[in-house]
Write an enzyme that holds these catalytic residues in place. Structure first.
Site, short mmCIF file in Angstrom:
data_model
loop_
_atom_site.label_atom_id
_atom_site.label_comp_id
_atom_site.label_asym_id
_atom_site.label_seq_id
_atom_site.Cartn_x
_atom_site.Cartn_y
_atom_site.Cartn_z
N HIS A 109 2.75 6.14 2.91
CA HIS A 109 2.58 5.34 1.70
C HIS A 109 3.69 5.66 0.70
O HIS A 109 4.16 6.80 0.61
CB HIS A 109 1.19 5.53 1.07
CG HIS A 109 0.91 6.88 0.49
ND1 HIS A 109 1.32 7.25 -0.77
CD2 HIS A 109 0.23 7.94 0.98
CE1 HIS A 109 0.90 8.47 -1.04
NE2 HIS A 109 0.24 8.93 0.02
N ASP A 123 3.76 14.23 -1.61
CA ASP A 123 2.75 13.17 -1.43
C ASP A 123 3.30 11.83 -1.87
O ASP A 123 3.06 11.39 -2.98
CB ASP A 123 1.50 13.54 -2.24
CG ASP A 123 0.32 12.64 -1.96
OD1 ASP A 123 0.34 11.93 -0.94
OD2 ASP A 123 -0.61 12.63 -2.77
N GLU A 166 -2.04 3.31 -1.45
CA GLU A 166 -2.89 4.28 -0.75
C GLU A 166 -3.67 5.12 -1.73
O GLU A 166 -4.83 5.47 -1.48
CB GLU A 166 -2.02 5.18 0.14
CG GLU A 166 -2.83 6.10 1.07
CD GLU A 166 -3.27 7.41 0.41
OE1 GLU A 166 -4.15 8.08 0.98
OE2 GLU A 166 -2.73 7.76 -0.67
N GLU A 167 -3.05 5.45 -2.85
CA GLU A 167 -3.66 6.37 -3.79
C GLU A 167 -4.94 5.83 -4.43
O GLU A 167 -5.78 6.60 -4.88
CB GLU A 167 -2.67 6.76 -4.89
CG GLU A 167 -1.46 7.56 -4.41
CD GLU A 167 -1.82 8.99 -4.00
OE1 GLU A 167 -3.01 9.35 -4.10
OE2 GLU A 167 -0.92 9.72 -3.58
N GLU A 169 1.29 12.30 6.08
CA GLU A 169 0.78 12.94 4.87
C GLU A 169 1.08 14.45 4.95
O GLU A 169 1.25 15.01 6.03
CB GLU A 169 -0.74 12.74 4.78
CG GLU A 169 -1.17 11.32 4.45
CD GLU A 169 -1.21 11.06 2.95
OE1 GLU A 169 -0.70 11.89 2.18
OE2 GLU A 169 -1.77 10.00 2.56
N ASP A 171 3.51 4.77 -2.70
CA ASP A 171 3.04 4.91 -4.08
C ASP A 171 2.74 6.36 -4.40
O ASP A 171 2.41 7.17 -3.53
CB ASP A 171 1.83 4.03 -4.35
CG ASP A 171 0.64 4.34 -3.45
OD1 ASP A 171 0.84 4.53 -2.24
OD2 ASP A 171 -0.50 4.40 -3.96
N HIS A 211 -0.16 15.82 -6.70
CA HIS A 211 -0.84 15.33 -7.91
C HIS A 211 -0.75 16.31 -9.08
O HIS A 211 -1.48 16.15 -10.06
CB HIS A 211 -2.32 15.02 -7.62
CG HIS A 211 -2.54 13.87 -6.69
ND1 HIS A 211 -3.68 13.09 -6.73
CD2 HIS A 211 -1.78 13.38 -5.69
CE1 HIS A 211 -3.61 12.16 -5.79
NE2 HIS A 211 -2.46 12.33 -5.14
#
Length: 421
Positions: free
Chosen positions: A102, A135, A169-170, A193, A104, A392
């Site tokens: 992903h 990520d 995805e997030e 991931e 995003d 994150h």
């Protein structure tokens, strides 16, 4: 050339310097979920896929149609558009492998906690710091670099390999959902991931919930004449803690290493609009962990029953019950079938490029696109560079050597999965 010759040539073609340059390039695009930069990055990646002479499908997704589908996975970030991107090469008369990532990233949060601009990557030795470093733009780079190395050998693949680069995805998985709905499928899928070298063969799920608790407003000086929604919420909060403890008894062995395999977390609490008023509404939002193999409908019912029982036991809430709704992302759990050869294939590739042992199989306590591919009948696991514990947060980073290792393992896994003519 023999198969071993092909593998050796492809591994020799892995370009560490190009991997570093590409990672810095992608990290400079602030592709926060739902933003214009998220779409921008899909077009940037489409250019890279075209330069690799892949068959490229870049399309604008029909958002109203996808959102109206019964299986739509939910979403939280507002968006005006979503772009799908798939690049593939090979032949359709052999096995088809998907490499998925992903594009995003989550917002950077409090900028004061970062050392510099989150979207201006900072390199310290072999470590790259930036939002999205692990990520999961490092994983996206590993996919592109592996495809570039395979192309450099000019080998003819017996089957087909496809890169799926997805948005959203997030906040639920709209991008993967739309890609699968478009008909892009395969016999197996590796999602890059961050796994710290492990094989994540299962994902727990996560459901976003909202609890609205009523109160009775009055002036703060006569608070006894009203009911604070904050006070009314407290018995519900304690009941949620007991629910989490109960739901984590006897977790699947793949999740045994986690202190809390299926966390229930309240992430935001909002109440009141004036300091000297008793608040008449509290809104709490959070995420409910879904156990491996658990129907999300069962998990939702479990939390709703918990809240209902807490309300029934409280004098105020008994006649003014809280309400539960389910906005945002709805991640089911997913797993690779036990004994599926994909785990052995990727594990052997990792061992061969590192000279070590095959990595352990684990489950992940967070939701991801794995469940969408698994739900579509595509055996899927996660294997990629970076430590998810740094995702994150303001210390997000990835070691360049990990990206190279994963790239080399993807090269071997791809060649062995799809074969050569």
């Amino acid at each position: 050339m023999t198969m071993n010759d092909v593998e050796a040539a492809a591994l020799a073609a892995v370009d560490s310097a190009a991997i570093g340059r590409l990672l810095l390039e992608l990290l400079e695009v602030p592709s926060v979920t739902g933003s214009a930069a998220e779409s921008e990055l899909q077009h940037v990646l489409a250019g890279h896929l075209e330069r690799l002479d892949l068959d490229v499908d870049l399309w604008s997704m029909n958002l109203p149609e996808l959102r109206a589908h019964d299986d739509f996975p939910g979403g939280e970030a507002p968006r005006a558009e979503a772009w799908g991107l798939v690049g593939s090469r090979g032949h359709d008369d052999g096995p088809a492998l998907i490499l998925q990532g992903h594009v995003d990233v989550v917002p950077p949060g409090d900028l004061a906690q970062w050392e510099g601009d989150p979207f201006r990557p900072r390199v310290v030795g072999e470590v790259v710091h930036a939002r999205g470093a692990c990520d999961m733009k490092a994983g996206v780079v590993a996919i592109l670099a592996a495809l570039a190395a395979i192309r450099a050998t000019d080998v003819r693949l017996r089957g087909r390999v496809a890169a799926h680069f997805v948005v959203s995805e997030e906040d639920g998985g709209l991008g993967a959902f739309g890609t699968l709905r478009r008909g892009h499928t395969g016999d197996a899928c590796i999602i890059t991931e961050p796994t710290s070298g492990a094989l994540m063969t299962a994902n727990a799920g996560a459901l976003t919930f909202r609890i609205e608790v009523p109160g009775r407003a009055t002036h703060g000086s006569t608070r006894y004449a009203g009911v604070s929604a904050i006070d009314a919420y407290l018995p519900i909060h304690h009941a949620l803690a007991r629910l989490e403890a109960r739901r984590n008894v006897g977790a699947d062995p793949l999740m045994a290493e986690y202190p809390v395999p299926y966390p229930l977390s309240v992430g935001t609490v909002q109440a009141g609009d004036w300091a000297s008023s008793v608040p008449d509404l509290l809104v709490a939002e959070g995420r409910l962990g879904v156990a491996l193999g658990e129907d999300p409908a069962h998990a939702r019912a479990d939390l709703e029953q918990c809240v209902a029982e807490a309300c029934a036991a409280d004098p105020w809430l008994r006649s003014h019950p809280a309400t539960v709704t389910w906005p945002g992302g709805q991640f089911a759990s997913g797993r690779l079938p036990a004994g599926h050869p994909l785990a052995a294939l990727v594990g052997a590739a990792h061992a061969d490029v590192t000279g070590g042992s095959r990595p352990a199989e684990r489950g992940a306590p967070y939701g991801s696109d794995l469940r969408l591919y698994a739900g579509a009948g595509i055996p899927t696991l996660q294997y990629g560079p970076g430590d998810v514990r740094l995702a994150h947060g303001p210390r997000e980073q990835v070691h360049a050597g990990e990206v190279v290792t994963v790239t080399r393992a993807l090269v071997l896994a791809t060649l062995r999965a799809v074969g050569c003519r």
